[in-house]
Design an enzyme around this catalytic site. Structure first.
Site, PDB file in Angstrom:
ATOM      1  N   CYS A  32       0.831  -1.208   0.000  1.00 46.66           N
ATOM      2  CA  CYS A  32       0.000   0.000   0.000  1.00 46.66           C
ATOM      3  C   CYS A  32       0.863   1.255   0.000  1.00 46.66           C
ATOM      4  CB  CYS A  32      -0.956  -0.006   1.183  1.00 46.66           C
ATOM      5  SG  CYS A  32      -0.154  -0.247   2.788  1.00 46.66           S
ATOM      6  N   GLY A 526      17.143 -23.593  16.570  1.00 47.34           N
ATOM      7  CA  GLY A 526      17.108 -22.180  16.937  1.00 47.34           C
ATOM      8  C   GLY A 526      15.730 -21.817  17.435  1.00 47.34           C
ATOM      9  N   SER A 528      12.082 -19.985  17.712  1.00 49.69           N
ATOM     10  CA  SER A 528      11.061 -19.709  16.707  1.00 49.69           C
ATOM     11  C   SER A 528      11.234 -18.289  16.180  1.00 49.69           C
ATOM     12  CB  SER A 528       9.660 -19.854  17.314  1.00 49.69           C
ATOM     13  OG  SER A 528       9.437 -21.183  17.725  1.00 49.69           O
ATOM     14  N   ALA A 530      13.750 -17.407  14.272  1.00 47.21           N
ATOM     15  CA  ALA A 530      15.174 -17.104  14.079  1.00 47.21           C
ATOM     16  C   ALA A 530      15.583 -17.155  12.614  1.00 47.21           C
ATOM     17  CB  ALA A 530      16.026 -18.076  14.897  1.00 47.21           C
TER      18      ALA A 530
END
EC number: 3.4.22.-
Length: 698
Positions: A32, A526, A528, A530
């Site tokens: 947008c 790793g 969440s 990452a």
């Protein structure tokens, strides 16, 4: 002053009475901001489309914040000023300007008059809002934008030419030539028919010559039969042309669509892509039904105009004057008509996307009790689309009424003037009747030609929508090389690998160096968010890194060719899908020739063979596109079997066993480990991590 600088100053001057702010609809879900800048640039004379902006400023599906929009505006040569203000202060802003809207969107404020606000919304088009609705959505942040010293008023638009589309169709020129010749015959007959009527009225009837009457009638009957036969032949040729266009355009665009990078689809809604693909039907219908007719209308307008001059003299100019009134009305209202046409397409696509999204998530809709909310929201979107369609229909009805009224006034005026000429013996009755016939043909042909020319301009709207797909750069395809799919393990390596979603966002990872030996199994772990799945997609060749290389057996995958690289690997992703067909077809990738023995072995390794054999139809069991009738764990095991069936050198698995029970997961991991192929895994479960040779944390 140089010629270049003088030309730039001239381009920046706006000598029009009023500067328009164009309405530009966003294509991607989060662009947008780009659309708002394109509208403001257009207002100041820099006509730049979203395709050009997108290529220059690559935004991700996460969109851009106000700082990002400010940076892009400055690169376009604009000067900006960010403001925090109250609703009552909006009238003091330099307009058009950008408003932060509903905390997740940007719109262009065009004008403020009393408590009436005119907005150009990239998602909904031109809107007229009252104070209450403005207060509900305006967040209090605005960005003033105006041209700076480096701003250049120019046109930067990437489009597909109609000529290139036509030239791409095999056999179209021969078919067009045939249709043109047949049309010439039909139109020549149409010119002859009024002359026959005149001969009957001016010669056969006054002389009482039945023989001449019979001869003329027989001649007219011959021409009528000839016209009917030629019309049928032309209709058949038009059908052939329509079929040629339909098959070649749609197959070409669909094949191109399938070869676009994954990022293209992640930034768009399926309904919008489907709507853009459907614009081909509009182009085809317009071309096949109108182009040849428009050519013949042009010829007939000239021919009939000459005949009118010969038969009616000054009456011809009266007919021309009435006809021009209708033409001018259509030309004046074209801009509004095009705007409504675009809004109709965009709103219809939005309703379609919402409909498809609801079906794909029907289980969630039911569990969360969202059926009523989703139904109401879809109905509102559909009503918006219908209302736009109603506006378009109203305009068509209005134009039809105006055309009928103008034609009736024209007919009455010609009736009075022509009859007066007949009374004064300046025109025969036959000439008057023939002139009336020519007048009707002229008015109808001019109206038809005007509609076609405006429709041709409207086709540019569909052209732009198709160009978003057709002109998007597809994945580079290298000549296919011989690859033996025998599950021979290969090495995988990355050097200084970096990736970020777009030029405005931070890097997900940078300077990453990995090395996986042939036959080695590596787990990537790793937190969440990452970037593990993003890294997996880069390693699979689905995303292109900003810098660095991905090497397989020491060769850069870009040099090898993504198409060749994908033949060497297999992936099981978190969001994998099953396709409508049998379980056999899904495991074998819908190949025409299948290796049933290897398919069964892959199913056994995935611990799904026994489950399939308990089904009434075994491997021929049909499943839908959403995998109806299968549990999450069963789907994942079919995904794994499908990946193993490819006999890959590297197997990538992103949480591929997350839905399996402990026993099934242990069995699958052990079976895959025995295959001694290179494995790159994203996992959190300890049972899976214990099966790998090495763990890499990011």
């Amino acid at each position: 002053m140089t010629n270049g600088s003088f030309r730039q100053i001239i381009n920046q001057l706006d000598m029009r009475w009023r500067r328009r702010v164009p309405v530009i609809h966003q294509t991607e879900t989060a662009e947008c901001g780009l659309a708002c800048l394109a509208m403001i640039c257009g207002h100041f004379g820099k006509n730049i489309d979203l395709i050009s902006l997108r290529r220059k400023f690559n935004l991700s599906a996460r969109g851009a914040n106000l700082a990002g929009i400010n940076g892009i505006a400055e690169q376009l040569g604009m000067v900006t000023r960010a403001l925090s203000l109250e609703l009552d202060e909006l009238g003091a802003l330099k307009m058009p300007c950008i408003l932060h809207w509903d905390f997740s969107h940007f719109v262009v404020l065009v004008s403020v008059k009393r408590n009436r606000y005119v907005l150009h919304d990239p998602a909904r088009g031109r809107r007229y809002l009252g104070r209450e609705e403005m207060s509900r959505y305006f967040t209090g942040i605005a960005l003033e934008v105006w041209p700076g010293s480096e701003f250049l008023a120019e046109t930067q638009q990437i489009r597909i030419s109609l000529r290139s589309l036509i030239n791409s169709i095999y056999g179209i020129k021969r078919t067009l030539a045939k249709i043109f010749c047949l049309s010439v015959v039909i139109e020549a007959i149409n010119l002859v028919m009024p002359v026959g009527t005149q001969l009957v009225m001016d010669h056969a009837i006054p002389a009482g010559d039945r023989g001449l009457l019979t001869l003329i009638s027989a001649g007219l009957m011959f021409f009528i039969l000839l016209r009917a036969a030629v019309s049928m032949l032309r209709a058949w040729s038009s059908l052939v042309m329509s079929t040629l266009i339909n098959i070649q355009w749609q197959s070409g665009l669909f094949n191109h669509l399938l070869r676009l990078p994954l990022a293209f689809f992640e930034r768009r809604k399926l309904g919008d892509i489907q709507s853009r693909f459907g614009s081909l039907d509009t182009l085809r219908a317009t071309f096949t039904t109108c182009v040849v007719g428009a050519i013949m209308d042009s010829i007939m307008v000239v021919g009939v105009f000459v005949m009118m001059l010969l038969y009616g003299g000054y009456l011809t100019w009266i007919v021309l004057g009435f006809t021009m009134v209708y033409v001018l009305i259509r030309l004046v209202t074209y801009g509004y008509y095009r705007q409504i046409s675009e809004e109709t397409l965009v709103r219809g696509a939005r309703a379609s996307s919402y409909f498809m999204e609801s079906l794909y998530g029907i289980a969630t809709v039911k569990i969360q009790g969202m059926a009523g909310i989703r139904g109401t929201h879809w109905l509102n979107l559909k009503i918006d689309a219908i209302n736009s369609g109603i506006k378009l229909t109203k305009m068509d009805l209005l134009f039809g009424g105006i055309n009928t009224f103008v034609a009736a006034c024209d007919q009455v005026a010609i009736l009075w003037l022509g009859a007066s000429l007949v009374i004064d013996n300046q025109m025969t009755i036959g000439m008057f009747v023939a002139f009336g016939s020519f007048r009707g043909q002229f008015s109808d042909r001019v109206a038809s030609l005007t509609s076609f020319l405006l429709q041709l301009r409207i086709m540019s709207l569909h052209n732009e929508r198709i160009a978003d797909i057709a002109l998007h750069e597809k994945e580079e395809k290298k000549p296919e090389i011989e690859i033996v799919a025998d599950m021979s393990p290969v090495s995988l390596e990355t050097t200084d690998l970096s990736y970020r979603y777009d030029s405005q966002s931070a890097q997900v990872f940078s300077g990453l160096n990995l090395s996986v030996a042939p036959g080695e199994s590596v787990a990537i772990t790793g937190a969440s968010g990452a970037g593990k799945t993003t890294l997996m997609k880069v390693l699979c060749g689905l995303f292109e890194p900003d810098s660095g290389k991905v090497l397989v057996n020491g060769t850069d995958i870009r040099q090898l060719g993504i198409n060749n690289y994908h033949r060497m690997i297999a992936c099981v992703m978190q969001d994998d899908r099953l396709f409508s067909g049998s379980i056999r077809e899904n495991i074998c990738g819908f190949a025409e020739e299948t290796d049933d023995e290897w398919m069964t072995e892959c199913a056994r390794a995935s611990h799904i063979h026994d489950v399939i054999m308990k089904m009434p139809m075994g491997y021929e069991t049909l499943i839908g596109e959403l995998g109806e009738g299968l549990s999450g764990g069963q789907k994942q095991r079919i995904f794994i079997a499908r990946a193993l069936y490819r006999k890959p050198g590297i197997l990538f698995m992103d949480e591929a066993t997350s839905s399996l029970d402990t026993e099934s997961e242990r069995f699958v991991n052990a079976a895959i480990k025995k295959m001694n192929i290179t494995r790159v895994i994203i996992a959190h479960r300890e049972t899976t991590l214990r099966t790998v040779d090495r763990i890499i944390s990011i």
